[in-house]
Design a protein around this motif. Structure first.
Motif, PDB file in Angstrom:
ATOM      1  N   UNK A  94       8.146  -2.260  -5.050  1.00  0.00           N
ATOM      2  CA  UNK A  94       7.515  -2.656  -6.526  1.00  0.00           C
ATOM      3  C   UNK A  94       8.055  -1.790  -7.508  1.00  0.00           C
ATOM      4  N   UNK A  95       8.295  -0.562  -7.118  1.00  0.00           N
ATOM      5  CA  UNK A  95       8.899   0.227  -8.033  1.00  0.00           C
ATOM      6  C   UNK A  95      10.358  -0.138  -8.621  1.00  0.00           C
ATOM      7  N   UNK A 109      11.265 -10.436  -4.318  1.00  0.00           N
ATOM      8  CA  UNK A 109      10.136 -10.797  -3.783  1.00  0.00           C
ATOM      9  C   UNK A 109      10.006 -11.295  -2.313  1.00  0.00           C
ATOM     10  N   UNK A 134       0.949  -1.179   0.036  1.00  0.00           N
ATOM     11  CA  UNK A 134       0.035   0.071  -0.020  1.00  0.00           C
ATOM     12  C   UNK A 134       0.974   1.354  -0.065  1.00  0.00           C
ATOM     13  N   UNK A 135       0.787   2.082  -1.044  1.00  0.00           N
ATOM     14  CA  UNK A 135       1.430   3.539  -1.227  1.00  0.00           C
ATOM     15  C   UNK A 135       0.971   4.504  -0.301  1.00  0.00           C
ATOM     16  N   UNK A 166       5.557 -14.326 -13.227  1.00  0.00           N
ATOM     17  CA  UNK A 166       5.095 -14.631 -11.893  1.00  0.00           C
ATOM     18  C   UNK A 166       6.117 -15.248 -11.057  1.00  0.00           C
ATOM     19  N   UNK A 167       5.913 -15.216  -9.766  1.00  0.00           N
ATOM     20  CA  UNK A 167       6.792 -15.904  -8.868  1.00  0.00           C
ATOM     21  C   UNK A 167       6.727 -17.268  -9.032  1.00  0.00           C
ATOM     22  N   UNK A 197      10.023  -8.406  -0.045  1.00  0.00           N
ATOM     23  CA  UNK A 197       8.817  -7.887  -0.238  1.00  0.00           C
ATOM     24  C   UNK A 197       7.659  -8.821   0.839  1.00  0.00           C
ATOM     25  N   UNK A 198       7.712 -10.012   0.840  1.00  0.00           N
ATOM     26  CA  UNK A 198       6.740 -10.686   1.695  1.00  0.00           C
ATOM     27  C   UNK A 198       7.448 -11.242   3.033  1.00  0.00           C
ATOM     28  N   UNK A 235       6.858  -1.881   0.877  1.00  0.00           N
ATOM     29  CA  UNK A 235       6.112  -1.505  -0.110  1.00  0.00           C
ATOM     30  C   UNK A 235       6.007  -0.100  -0.775  1.00  0.00           C
ATOM     31  N   UNK A 237      11.355  -3.209  -8.421  1.00  0.00           N
ATOM     32  CA  UNK A 237      10.809  -4.490  -9.435  1.00  0.00           C
ATOM     33  C   UNK A 237      10.734  -4.048 -10.793  1.00  0.00           C
ATOM     34  N   UNK A 238       9.783  -2.808 -10.506  1.00  0.00           N
ATOM     35  CA  UNK A 238       9.319  -2.379 -12.034  1.00  0.00           C
ATOM     36  C   UNK A 238      10.405  -1.949 -13.035  1.00  0.00           C
TER      37      UNK A 238
END
Lengths: 295, 532
Positions: free
Chosen positions: A130-131, A261, A1-2, A142-143, A264-265, A126, A133-134
């Motif tokens: 994500x940025x 990833x 969530x940004x 997909x993971x 990230x998790x 978060x 990664x982009x």
């Protein structure tokens, strides 16, 4: 969530509720000879509110199991989870008058700390991962597909080596080095592809097999190694060298994606179990306090 | 991924000599030169009762004419099954609380299912019929290389002739053959096709007979225009064979509103309102997917009901006008919706390459917000009774957006071209929808430029083969339908809208009109800027 401008209403509402809770606490505190505590009416109310919010926050994981249910948008749930969850820390503090108390309440504080800090970590990650990664993994997949993609890269690379060198087996000669002086064979000679086979044996194979110390895992070092390989091969094989370089880059990309990833998790590994433990112990605390201590 | 269709070879049976061919009555008008020009294009085939003649979904290049015997034609699917019961505690609680999931569509049992048999169609409730001596099947496969639309099994010992395209085209020019097939069509299928037109569905039998008698059977070469927008309306049409594309000109380009297939009708709005044609209709060829061979354009056959006959029936049945008005209003609504999304004349190259502006309801994922939690795909699966996700969170990127593989509701829905059983259609709100009698041939999946249609095994979908298909499967004779095409339905039947967007906790997934969204985001020049 940004965390962006769209969160301002939630931030304001949280601040107002928090301020109201503090005001009630300050108003109530002087009325008790032993000072404020969790056993006063205000203390019980604040504690109950905190427990209710904890239960609501935990319900997010149930909501994720039935994402299509018409019980509010997932984004509203997440925002409520984050901002009300933050409020819980204040409410719990006010409930216990910022004292740790006995073993159970101390443990509850520790767990709340874990939950809050891991939640902060999640939100923080978060904001930028994500940025990242982009931009750093343009060919993101997909993971769940990463294993298969890495296997595909290995197969493709081996095909390229076989097509250009004739086989994956290389003669036992010196390893290729960026600094090595080398006299290339005649361009059309069958052994012209030999450097590729040696390169496969010495660098590519370990890299494709996931050797973390492989020199091809580093972009700069890989570039110089491929440059050296180009000088050792005739121009007709430069296409194959470039293809191998590109496959290695893709593999590095996928490995980067996997690492990102996981990070990230990763916070969830602490956040989720700690949250459930917190809720169970908070319920135990409430029941014990209300029933056996006769509050 | 769409599967490769097997194509039956034209090698079984016995090649017929010119004398033998001439002895078959339908070849009476075919001249000697044609017979000599195409030797080996006609084979005599004998089948024993229970033999499989062709299988649904497989490629085919020939038509069959039944000389003697009866064949059973069927689609090996069980359709219209009751919705599956929710399993698991949460699903049961949800069902008890009225949380809806998207189930299978239901249709009345007499709903017409078009198949590649000139004089017969199937009914939704049965999905099987019989063909007798003198009837033809496999025309669309022969002429347009369409996959076989149904499985055909000999019910009695049969004698047939199998015909390749060159000879079949010659046959179509033959008066005897045309009269024979037209008569069979009028006798068996035309009534059903007329009744399939909603405005005619409740007409008494004598009115249908009148329409049948005055209906002309006409043909157009694929690629030709049947009528142009703005022309005077002089007839309405029903599709008998092939497909018709309906397009409308808007500033910036032509929008294709629909691809009509056997049993569909068009051109009635102009007649009813006594107004010029409001769209251009043209005959469409079947896509050449497998062979890539160059070939002559195929024919599209239509039933034409002239203005004077149409008006005569209208005058006799005034309550038809209300129904016609409703249909006309619906078509106008569709066009108005279509008008909302008009292709601009200037597009950035990347936008054009990615086909973004085709998307009237494009799914985009903001990759700066998305944490790759896959809640969108999970929600999609969870919202459908078959538990299959219609979204794959992979696809091309445009700026910071991912364009996942999910239906875009394209302005030109080319996926609709060539479905042999008309199971893919566009709904009133421009959604693409695949009905459950799909035979899994994969034409739509191959046609979709954005990989948004997937084929899934029936087992995974919780669906079954019909008893009839199972019976033949036991003999090992029939390769049954094992897959069905699935496409995103935009969750239009859910009050929450698309489940993927509803379930995205990070506000990263959106469903948008691509042009409006890209303009608003500053990623695409507005019409004014483009003009400057």
């Amino acid at each position: 969530m940004l965390i962006d401008r769209t969160q301002s209403r939630w931030a304001l509402a949280t601040a107002l509720i928090g301020a109201a809770a503090v005001a009630v606490y300050l108003w109530d505190a002087p009325r008790h000879l032993n000072g404020p505590s969790g056993s006063t009416a205000v203390g019980i109310t604040l504690g109950s509110c905190a427990l209710a919010i904890m239960l609501f926050c935990a319900a997010l994981s149930l909501k994720r199991r039935v994402p299509h249910w018409r019980i509010g948008k997932a984004k509203t749930w997440l925002r409520a989870h984050v901002w009300l969850g933050l409020l819980t820390v204040l409410l719990v503090g006010l409930h216990g008058a910022f004292k740790t108390g006995g073993t159970l309440t101390t443990l509850l504080w520790v767990l709340l700390g874990f939950v809050t800090l891991s939640g902060f970590a999640g939100i923080l990650l978060q904001q930028f991962l994500p940025r990242l990664l982009l931009h750093s993994v343009p060919g993101e997949t997909l993971y769940q597909q990463l294993g298969r993609q890495l296997e595909n890269i290995r197969t493709l690379a081996e095909q390229v080596v076989i097509e250009s060198a004739g086989s994956l087996e290389a003669p036992k000669t010196a390893a290729i080095s960026a600094d090595l002086e080398y006299t290339p064979p005649e361009p059309d000679a069958p052994e012209a592809g030999e450097p590729i086979a040696r390169f496969y044996r010495d660098y590519l194979k370990p890299f494709l097999e996931g050797d973390p110390g492989s020199q091809l895992a580093q972009t700069d070092r890989a570039a110089s190694l491929f440059m050296a390989l180009r000088t050792m091969t005739p121009p007709r094989l430069h296409g194959a060298v470039d293809e191998l370089a590109s496959l290695c880059e893709r593999r590095r990309e996928f490995q980067r994606q996997r690492r990102m990833m996981i990070v990230l998790f990763a916070w969830l590994i602490v956040h989720v179990p700690a949250s459930w433990a917190l809720i169970v112990l908070a319920i135990v605390h409430a029941v014990v306090a209300l029933r056996w201590k006769g509050i | 991924m769409a599967k490769a269709m097997p194509i039956a070879t034209f090698s079984e049976g016995r090649v017929m000599s010119n004398e033998e061919i001439r002895a078959v009555d339908i070849f009476a008008d075919v001249d000697e030169r044609t017979l000599e020009k195409f030797p080996g294009t006609v084979r005599r085939r004998r089948f024993k009762a229970g033999d499989v003649i062709c299988r649904e979904g497989e490629g085919g290049t020939t038509a069959f004419y039944i000389i003697d015997g009866v064949v059973e034609v069927f689609i090996g699917r069980r359709v219209g099954a009751a919705a599956s019961r929710p399993t698991g505690l949460l699903a049961r609680i949800g069902a008890a609380l009225g949380q809806r999931r998207i189930g299978k569509p239901t249709h009345p049992p007499d709903r017409l299912i078009p198949i590649d048999a000139g004089s017969a169609d199937l009914r939704y409730g049965e999905l099987a019929t019989r063909l007798n001596a003198g009837e033809v099947f496999g025309e669309m496969s022969c002429l347009n290389l369409a996959p076989r639309s149904a499985t055909v099994v000999a019910e009695t010992d049969c004698e047939m002739i199998e015909i390749l395209r060159n000879m079949y085209e010659a046959l179509q020019r033959s008066k005897t053959f045309k009269e024979r097939t037209d008569a069979k069509y009028r006798e068996r299928a035309l009534d059903n096709h007329l009744r399939n037109v909603p405005i005619f569905s409740s007409l008494p039998d004598n009115a249908i007979e009148e329409l049948r008698d005055c209906a002309e059977l006409v043909a157009f070469e694929a690629g030709t225009t049947i009528f142009n927008e703005g022309e005077e309306a002089d007839a309405m049409y029903i599709v008998r064979l092939g497909q018709v594309r309906v397009g409308k000109a808007f500033p910036g380009g032509v929008r294709y509103l629909a691809y009509l297939t056997r049993g569909d009708f068009f051109g009635e709005t102009g007649l009813l309102r006594n107004a010029p044609r409001n769209a251009t209709c043209s005959a469409v060829d079947h896509p050449v997917i497998e062979s890539g061979r160059k070939r002559r354009a195929a024919r599209v056959e239509l039933v034409r009901i002239g203005k004077e006959h149409f008006e005569r029936v209208i005058r006799r049945f005034p309550d038809l006008v209300d129904r016609l008005e409703r249909v006309a209003a619906q078509r106008v609504r569709e066009q108005q919706r279509a008008a909302l999304t008009i292709l601009p004349t200037v597009q950035p190259r990347e936008v054009e390459d990615l086909g973004l502006l085709q998307g009237q309801n494009l799914m985009l994922i903001d990759l700066e917000k998305c944490t790759r939690c896959d809640q969108c795909a999970q929600a999609c699966a969870s919202a459908h009774e078959d538990n299959i996700s219609r979204i794959v969170r992979e696809g091309p990127r445009y700026e910071k957006y991912l364009v996942p593989a999910s239906c875009r509701m394209c302005m030109d829905p080319v996926c609709m071209i060539g479905c042999p059983v008309g199971s893919i259609r566009r709904t009133e709100d421009l959604n693409i929808f695949i009905e459950d009698w799909c035979v899994g041939c994969g034409v739509c999946a191959k046609q979709c430029p954005y990989s948004s249609i997937q084929l899934h095994p029936l087992e995974a979908l919780g669906e079954e083969e019909s008893e009839r298909a199972k019976r033949y499967a036991e003999t090992g004779e029939v390769v049954n339908v094992t897959e069905r095409a699935i496409v995103c339905d935009q969750c239009t039947s859910l009050p929450t809208g698309p489940a993927c967007v509803y379930a995205c906790p990070h506000d990263a997934a959106v469903r948008v009109n691509a042009r409006d969204f890209l303009e608003a985001s500053g990623l695409f020049p507005s019409a004014e800027d483009a003009a400057k």
